[in-house]
Design an enzyme around this catalytic site. Structure first.
Site, short mmCIF file in Angstrom:
data_model
loop_
_atom_site.label_atom_id
_atom_site.label_comp_id
_atom_site.label_asym_id
_atom_site.label_seq_id
_atom_site.Cartn_x
_atom_site.Cartn_y
_atom_site.Cartn_z
CB CYS A 282 -0.99 -0.02 1.17
SG CYS A 282 -0.28 0.22 2.80
NE ARG B 142 -4.67 1.55 1.85
CZ ARG B 142 -4.58 2.24 0.73
NH1 ARG B 142 -5.51 2.11 -0.21
NH2 ARG B 142 -3.58 3.07 0.51
CG ASP C 51 -4.80 5.56 2.72
OD1 ASP C 51 -4.82 5.00 3.85
OD2 ASP C 51 -3.84 6.22 2.31
#
Length: 157
Positions: free
Chosen positions: A22, A28, A130
């Site tokens: 990420c 994440r 996000d």
């Protein structure tokens, strides 16, 4: 890449090293890393994560760590790492949270293009948003998306 192509890529055997990417490597990708590790704990597959713009050395974001802990997973050992070319070359499979992460990884290592996929490829092939600096309810929704994405890959690993 079709389902058969992923199976062929595995060469009939299991992937040995999975990398999840990420941006910051604090929300994440650590969630996905620890969920996948937990689900694969008896299979001998190494699971790691890194960030395209990592917050190097930082632990998981508070909501991310809390959600994992609430699901029985301790991620306190995680520290954010910057994605490096060698990581992409060594991984058998790279799972990204967003299309732009797939593109960034393949720009960094064009030879890795056949092994970089979206985490949600087998679901709706959508990006995982996000959650950094977002509310707990937003994190919960993202956690569920990641959990489902991780689950969708298990049959290939």
């Amino acid at each position: 890449m079709a389902e058969k192509d992923v199976a062929d890529r595995a060469g009939g055997s299991m992937f040995q090293q999975v990398l999840i990417i990420c941006v910051g490597n604090v929300c994440r990708s650590p969630i996905a890393e620890f969920l996948l590790r937990e689900r694969l704990r008896d299979r001998g597959i190494q699971v790691d994560s890194a960030g395209l713009g990592a917050m190097v050395g930082y632990p998981p974001e508070g909501h991310a760590a809390a959600l994992l802990k609430e699901h029985g997973i301790d991620a306190s050992s995680h520290r954010a790492r910057q994605l490096e070319l060698s990581m992409l070359r060594e991984a058998d499979l790279v799972l990204a949270m967003e299309r732009r992460h797939v593109h960034a990884a393949t720009r960094l290592a064009p030879e890795a293009s056949g092994k970089v996929f979206l985490l949600r490829k087998w679901l709706d092939a959508r990006d995982v948003p996000d959650p950094h600096l977002q509310s707990r309810p937003f994190f919960e929704r993202v956690y569920e998306q990641i959990d489902r994405g991780v689950g969708s890959w298990l049959r290939y690993l």
